[in-house]
Design a protein around this motif. Structure first.
Motif, short mmCIF file in Angstrom:
data_model
loop_
_atom_site.label_atom_id
_atom_site.label_comp_id
_atom_site.label_asym_id
_atom_site.label_seq_id
_atom_site.Cartn_x
_atom_site.Cartn_y
_atom_site.Cartn_z
N GLY A 12 0.76 -1.33 0.11
CA GLY A 12 -0.04 0.07 -0.07
C GLY A 12 0.82 1.11 -0.03
O GLY A 12 0.62 2.14 -0.75
N ASN A 13 1.93 1.29 0.92
CA ASN A 13 2.81 2.20 0.97
C ASN A 13 3.54 2.52 -0.41
O ASN A 13 3.80 3.53 -0.86
CB ASN A 13 3.96 2.24 1.98
CG ASN A 13 3.34 2.35 3.34
OD1 ASN A 13 2.24 3.08 3.42
ND2 ASN A 13 3.96 1.59 4.48
N MET A 14 3.97 1.48 -1.13
CA MET A 14 4.63 1.68 -2.48
C MET A 14 3.60 2.35 -3.48
O MET A 14 3.97 2.97 -4.49
CB MET A 14 5.13 0.27 -2.78
CG MET A 14 5.92 0.26 -4.26
SD MET A 14 7.38 1.31 -4.16
CE MET A 14 8.37 0.39 -2.77
N TYR A 15 2.41 1.90 -3.38
CA TYR A 15 1.25 2.32 -4.44
C TYR A 15 1.45 3.87 -4.29
O TYR A 15 1.35 4.69 -5.21
CB TYR A 15 0.06 1.77 -3.89
CG TYR A 15 -1.28 2.53 -4.59
CD1 TYR A 15 -1.34 2.17 -6.23
CD2 TYR A 15 -2.23 3.26 -4.06
CE1 TYR A 15 -2.48 2.76 -6.78
CE2 TYR A 15 -3.15 3.92 -4.82
CZ TYR A 15 -3.23 3.49 -6.00
OH TYR A 15 -4.22 4.18 -6.76
N TYR A 16 1.32 4.28 -3.19
CA TYR A 16 1.09 5.74 -2.77
C TYR A 16 2.53 6.52 -3.15
O TYR A 16 2.19 7.68 -3.83
CB TYR A 16 0.81 6.14 -1.49
CG TYR A 16 -0.51 5.83 -1.12
CD1 TYR A 16 -1.70 6.24 -1.37
CD2 TYR A 16 -0.89 4.69 0.01
CE1 TYR A 16 -3.19 5.99 -1.40
CE2 TYR A 16 -2.22 4.31 0.26
CZ TYR A 16 -3.17 4.91 -0.30
OH TYR A 16 -4.51 4.47 -0.04
N VAL A 17 3.64 6.01 -3.06
CA VAL A 17 4.86 6.56 -3.52
C VAL A 17 4.66 6.73 -4.92
O VAL A 17 5.32 7.69 -5.57
CB VAL A 17 5.98 5.79 -3.07
CG1 VAL A 17 7.29 6.19 -3.75
CG2 VAL A 17 6.21 5.91 -1.58
N MET A 18 4.34 5.40 -5.74
CA MET A 18 4.21 5.44 -7.12
C MET A 18 3.33 6.57 -7.88
O MET A 18 3.60 7.16 -8.67
CB MET A 18 4.00 4.34 -7.64
CG MET A 18 5.02 2.98 -7.39
SD MET A 18 6.43 3.38 -8.36
CE MET A 18 5.84 3.36 -10.25
N LEU A 21 4.89 10.14 -7.41
CA LEU A 21 6.02 10.22 -8.43
C LEU A 21 5.35 10.43 -9.63
O LEU A 21 5.96 11.32 -10.49
CB LEU A 21 6.75 8.83 -8.69
CG LEU A 21 7.65 8.51 -7.35
CD1 LEU A 21 8.31 7.01 -7.66
CD2 LEU A 21 9.07 9.59 -7.32
N ILE A 22 4.22 9.80 -10.15
CA ILE A 22 3.59 10.25 -11.33
C ILE A 22 3.20 11.69 -11.39
O ILE A 22 3.34 12.18 -12.20
CB ILE A 22 2.56 9.14 -11.79
CG1 ILE A 22 2.95 7.68 -11.97
CG2 ILE A 22 1.86 9.53 -12.75
CD1 ILE A 22 2.01 6.79 -12.07
N ILE A 23 2.64 12.07 -10.20
CA ILE A 23 2.05 13.35 -10.03
C ILE A 23 3.18 14.57 -10.56
O ILE A 23 3.20 15.47 -10.91
CB ILE A 23 1.52 13.65 -8.95
CG1 ILE A 23 0.09 12.63 -8.87
CG2 ILE A 23 1.03 15.06 -8.59
CD1 ILE A 23 -0.68 12.84 -7.45
N GLY A 24 4.16 14.09 -9.64
CA GLY A 24 5.46 14.89 -9.86
C GLY A 24 6.25 15.01 -11.21
O GLY A 24 6.45 15.97 -11.69
#
Length: 359
Positions: A12-18, A21-24
């Motif tokens: 779940g944490n990795m999903y939010y990190v990804m 990153l895409i938003i950035g």
């Protein structure tokens, strides 16, 4: 806490990190997009202009801007294109992922059910009868023709697939192929008998897709359609997941997929029709973006949907950058760019992963 719970939290944490990153990447690409063109603008100055405008002067200084024309180029010419590209990408990717669930076919995209052919027929009719003859009709006539054609085609597909019983995924695909072929035939017939060479060129260019007509005046309608559509489908992940299981499994869960298929079909047709009306025919976005996202986030629509929307927007921003910069002083139709990029990617996915929803 056992190992399974820890693993679930980690994923779940990795999903939010990804997602972050895409938003950035989208924000960075947007600034880069407004900096590149026939007039090259330094990245730092572009960022200052955008920050100053967005924050109403609280951030970003305009004191060191070398050329005051940069403000007009960024805010009135290039920024509308970036917003258009983002919205078109989100809309097409959204339609693609929903359409693939509706027909249980990972090769589906927004146009598999005849939407593209219907929109082309409507736009061809509008252009050939001279809707571009006045300022008002030049802005809205062709767009309305394309939108009306897409919606009428969708209604015809729904009616045909409902004859003799409920509309199933197979009947929807077959009906879409038949109606789409019929619309394409009529479009070709109209072009064959047309005598206006300028109108024929306009139809040809429109069919390749373009963001050249992007402006702030057209943004509100596009924004409303895309934002509302995205908001609705972000909370439909349970039904979309059930569609992948099939009608028999849905019956055991007490869900009537036939009703949802018709409803989703109407909504995606509305969104796709709007995309086609404003940007012309842009292929492969709704086809490849959901596949790429499944490879990153998996097949669960609860995670898949948001990732697909963001990646679709990011993809279209870069497609627009390439369409404006690949050949100096020439703007390529963006539909050509998406096809050139999309075809090899899709061939690779076919070879490596096959036709499945597993990512």
């Amino acid at each position: 806490m056992d190992k399974q719970d820890a693993k679930r939290i980690g994923i779940g944490n990795m999903y939010y990190v990804m997602i972050l990153l895409i938003i950035g990447a989208i924000l960075l690409s947007a600034v880069l997009s407004v900096s590149i063109g026939q007039v090259s603008i330094p990245f730092k100055q572009s960022m200052d202009i955008l920050l100053h405008t967005i924050t109403n002067g609280k951030l970003g200084s305009l004191d060191h801007i070398q050329n005051q024309s940069y403000l007009n180029i960024i805010l009135q010419v290039r920024m509308p294109r970036v917003v258009f590209a983002l919205l078109i990408g989100i809309g097409l990717a959204l339609c693609g992922v929903v359409m693939q669930a509706i027909v249980q076919n990972p090769l589906a995209d927004p146009y598999i059910l005849g939407i593209s052919s219907g929109a082309t027929l409507g736009a061809t009719f509008a252009i050939l009868i001279g809707f571009g003859g006045s300022a008002f009709l030049a802005q809205f006539g062709v767009a309305f023709g394309a939108f009306a054609g897409a919606m009428l085609t969708s209604m015809a597909v729904l009616l045909l697939s409902s004859i003799g019983g409920k509309a199933t995924s197979i009947k929807l695909v077959l009906s879409g192929v038949v109606i789409g072929a019929l619309c394409s035939s009529f479009s070709s017939l109209m072009i064959f008998f047309a005598k206006n060479t300028d109108a024929i060129k306009a139809v040809t260019f429109w069919s390749m897709g373009s963001l050249a007509t992007a402006s702030w005046d057209k943004t509100p309608i596009l924004t409303v359609v895309v934002v509302i559509g995205a908001a609705l489908f972000l909370f439909q992940h349970r039904i979309l997941n059930t569609m992948l299981l099939g009608d028999e499994s849905a019956i055991t869960l007490g869900i009537n997929l036939s009703i949802y298929r018709k409803l989703y079909m109407i909504l995606t047709s509305l969104i796709a029709g709007t995309m086609v009306a404003y940007a012309g025919m842009i292929g492969f976005v709704g086809l490849i973006i959901p596949h790429i996202t499944r490879g990153i986030f998996g097949a669960d629509h609860k995670r898949l949907m948001l990732g697909t929307l963001l990646l679709g927007g990011l993809f279209m921003i870069w497609a627009d950058i390439l369409s404006r910069t690949l050949i100096q002083n020439v703007e390529l139709p963006i539909g050509i760019i998406t096809s050139v990029i999309g075809s090899p990617l899709f061939i690779y996915m076919i070879v490596k992963k096959g036709y499945n929803f597993g990512g």
